[in-house]
Structures are given as C-alpha cells and as structure tokens.
Design an enzyme around this catalytic site. Structure first.
Site, PDB file in Angstrom:
ATOM      1  N   GLU A  20      68.529  31.188  35.113  1.00 10.31           N
ATOM      2  CA  GLU A  20      68.002  30.493  36.286  1.00 10.31           C
ATOM      3  C   GLU A  20      67.040  29.391  35.859  1.00 10.31           C
ATOM      4  OE1 GLU A  20      68.928  31.025  39.525  1.00 10.31           O
ATOM      5  OE2 GLU A  20      70.446  32.278  38.552  1.00 10.31           O
ATOM      6  N   ASP A  68      45.331  37.518  41.248  1.00  6.09           N
ATOM      7  CA  ASP A  68      45.346  38.973  41.392  1.00  6.09           C
ATOM      8  C   ASP A  68      46.616  39.609  40.826  1.00  6.09           C
ATOM      9  OD1 ASP A  68      42.918  38.733  42.799  1.00  6.09           O
ATOM     10  OD2 ASP A  68      43.980  38.377  44.663  1.00  6.09           O
ATOM     11  N   GLU A  74      34.880  44.842  42.772  1.00 12.72           N
ATOM     12  CA  GLU A  74      36.175  44.823  43.448  1.00 12.72           C
ATOM     13  C   GLU A  74      37.279  44.918  42.394  1.00 12.72           C
ATOM     14  OE1 GLU A  74      36.477  41.072  45.457  1.00 12.72           O
ATOM     15  OE2 GLU A  74      35.952  39.908  43.673  1.00 12.72           O
TER      16      GLU A  74
END
Length: 437
Positions: free
Chosen positions: A315, A36, A196
């Site tokens: 990082e 999502d 949806e």
C-alpha cells in the site's frame, strides 16, 4: 485530509536538529499530528492506535482516533480514522487517550470523552476486527468520575483490570467477562507523582504501571511496579525526562519479536508543540532485575526488523518517512490512498530488499489531469533513479489505473524513495516484478 505547511516541510525538525533530507524516522507518523500511542501486538503485527491533534489548534482539539500497523517497526501502514466522537451520541468532544484489547474474538476500544452535559467519562466501543469498524458498545458511558486515559490488561487467570485517572490517585475497576461492565466499586490507589496517561502491563510476574508524571517543567514518564494488579505500587523512577517541545507525554510499552519498545509523543514535526504532537518509538532492553532503563528521545527511532518485500503488493500509505503529502479514504470506502501530492513531495520506504534485481514496477494511480511524474530513487531523495513513471489522466481523481514502468539498478537491500513531480494525482499501491535470469 490533513496537510502540514509546505514551507516548513522542506526541512524536518526532529530531536532539535533540522534535516533537509529524510535521515530521521522519528516521529513515525508525518501525514498528521498523532498523540497518545496505544500499541497492540496481534497476529504477529503491531497495531498502533493513536489520537489526532487537529492542525492549527490552540488547545487540545481532538476529534477522532487513528490506526497504523507494522511488521518491521519502521514502515507504518495508515489505516485511517477508525473511530470518532461522532460515534458516541452521549458525548460532545475530546477524543483523548484510548486503548484497544482483544477478548474472545472481539476488540474493545476504551476511550476518553467529554459528556454532552460536561465532565469526562470512559466509554467503550467494539468491533469484530482489530481494524474496525468500531461502534459504541453501550450507547452510554461505561463509568465516570472525571478521570481520563483508560488502560486495560487481562491477567493470566482471565480477570481484566482497567486503570485511569487525572491529577490525583490512579483508579481501577475489575472488568467483567463481557468487557463492557465491571464488578465492585471504583478503587483509588496511590501512585507517586501521578498526573495522567497510565499504561498497565505485566512481565515475568511483575506488574508495571507507566504514567505521565510531574516533571521539572513539562510532563515526564515515570513508572511503578507491584506484585499485584491492584498494588500497592512501588515507585521505580523516571523513564524519560521532560523534553520534546510538548507539555504532555504519554507512554505505551510492548514486547515484539524479541525486543521491547517504548512509544511516546513529542512536538518534533514542523509547527509541532503541546497542541500538535507526534508519536515516536524507541527500542530498549529491560535491566537484569526487570527495571526499565532511562531513555531519551531520538530522531533515529527503532531499528528495522528484517526487510520489506517489494515483490508483493504494498500500500502506498506504508511509510517510514514522508514530506508534504497526506492520506485519505477512498470514496467507495475500500481503503486508504496517498493524496495532496505536490512538487517534490516524497515517501521513504525503509529497508526494501530487491534481491538480485527488479525488471519493472506497477503503480496504481488516479489523476484528473496529465503532467505528473513519479521518480523512484534508492539510498536518498537525490539517490540513483531506478525508474521514472509518467502520470497521465485516468478519467478522474478516483478512477484508478495501473501504470507499469521499467526498472534498472534496483538490487540488494536499500531505502526506496518515491519522489513526486507535479500535482493533482493520487497514489494507491505499488509492486515490483523480479528480473528473470
């Protein structure tokens, strides 16, 4: 922490093709299953908020939300878990689709949850920083009509709109300036074949509602347009046909640094599928009339914007592609690091520009025991070795020390691979030093 099975991670299946080496950059997150996608552009950076499928799930087992960021669309920094079901006392499960939006210096995180008594609801969390921490803004639901997947956009006149829905009409409300309440009633609007996953955005005066629709088998991605944020919505067609080994799909669309991007999810990682999904991205160009072209899922993903500077601290959890390892939060809460390292795991960092050359590299390492080794290679996992750093015991898995190693042969723009030998050590950051004339 999360770990995909080693036996399947030795060959990465993407787009239906099995890759033994890191040729693919989709899916863009490999250290866990991600879902999502909800991208946000802020301060010249793409912040990608996602859901998270638990490994081994046999249904939609989603307990928290994650955050990643990038300035080049290929190397993604992991910011870890930033919100979970546990942050909402009134909810019991289902950290489903969500979206973040900024207003007046605060960041509002609209989420889907299942209430303690059952039924879906929309909640909202808030933070002073886009990277969190986020907290429940209300201590209760914002609204509930058993719909899911909120999406929010603020119009040019300052009015904010939130859409959501599930197996029926798409619903919307007008949010108040405080972004934690709304005015008027919930309004349903007809959107053809809507299932949806709505995504609302505005471009050149046209409103776009992208959504997951009913396809021939699995969900596809469709869209509609309107001259108004409240419709009526004119169906414009299919953006992405059903594909990708996942019943669901979920779109997020942004413009960034002169390009347009479609984020979605599929089941392309090892053991992936409907309950083990992974976020991907494609670059696209709107047609001259403003319509969105049809797209297919690719293993290549989006092209890199610019290059990565190795002479600043990077990082270790900044990753274009990886195998085997995962990430975790430091015990003191100061950040994320790479962990669960085993023999022949690797990290790929794409498009690293060494310029005229590097002389050495610093690695920030924590190790409970000695015997590990990190090979730095360019071009591929089996490419030229530019540095080899031994990993000695530092005094514990959270006791960090900086190791400096000589570098040879690192020039120009190349893909950089950290190939790990041994195990029982953690990796925090890296930084090259330029060679002097």
């Amino acid at each position: 922490m999360f770990r995909l099975a080693k036996s399947v991670l030795r060959g990465i299946a993407v787009g239906g093709v099995l890759f033994g080496v890191a040729l693919a950059d989709n899916p863009i997150i490999q250290t866990l299953y991600s879902t999502d996608p909800a991208p946000v552009v802020y301060n010249n950076t793409v912040y990608l908020f996602t859901g998270h499928d638990e490994t081994g799930a046999r249904n939609y087992d989603m307990r928290d939300w994650r955050l990643y960021s990038s300035t080049d669309m290929v190397n993604w920094r992991d910011h870890g878990m930033i919100l979970s079901v546990k942050n909402f006392s009134w909810a019991s499960k289902d950290a489903w689709a969500a979206q973040v939006i900024e207003r007046d210096g605060k960041f509002y995180y609209y989420v889907t949850l299942t209430k303690n008594g059952g039924g879906y609801a929309i909640g909202v969390a808030v933070s002073d920083k886009i990277t969190g921490p986020y907290k429940d803004a209300l201590g209760r639901q914002l609204l509930s009509n058993n719909g899911i997947d909120p999406t929010v956009w603020i119009d040019d006149d300052g009015q904010a709109y939130m859409y959501w829905g599930h197996n029926g009409p798409a619903y919307y409300v007008k949010l108040n300036r405080d972004m934690t309440s709304y005015s008027g009633s919930i309004v349903g609007t007809t959107v053809p074949n809507f299932i949806e996953g709505p995504w609302l955005h505005k471009r050149n005066g046209t409103w776009y509602l992208t959504y997951s629709g009913s396809g021939a088998s699995n969900e596809d991605i469709k869209y509609a347009t309107s001259n108004s944020p409240t419709g009526p919505w004119n169906y414009r067609g299919q953006i992405m046909a059903p594909q990708g080994r996942s019943f669901t799909n979920h779109a997020g669309i942004i413009d960034y640094k002169g390009g347009s991007y479609l984020f979605y999810h599929n089941g392309a990682l090892p053991n992936g599928g409907t309950y083990a999904r992974s976020v991907c991205v494609e670059k696209f160009t709107y047609n001259a009339d403003g319509t969105i072209p049809r797209m297919t899922m690719t293993d290549a993903g989006a092209p890199q914007i610019g290059s990565l500077d190795p002479y600043q601290q990077v990082e270790a959890e900044t990753i274009a592609f990886s195998s085997g390892l995962t990430t975790a939060s430091k015990s003191d809460g100061t950040g994320i690091y790479v962990t669960s390292i085993s023999q022949n795991d690797y990290i790929k960092v794409k498009g690293v520009d060494f310029g005229t050359g590097a002389s050495s590299v610093d690695l920030r390492i924590a190790a409970a025991s000695s015997g590990g080794k990190i090979e730095l290679r360019v071009g591929s996992q089996s490419g030229t070795v530019i540095a080899t750093c031994n990993v000695d015991a530092t005094g514990g898995a959270q006791t960090w020390k900086t190791v400096s190693c000589p570098v040879s042969g690192a020039t120009g723009k190349q893909d950089l691979f950290f190939r790990f030998q041994g195990s029982n050590y953690n990796f925090d950051w890296w930084q090259f030093k330029a060679a002097t004339a």
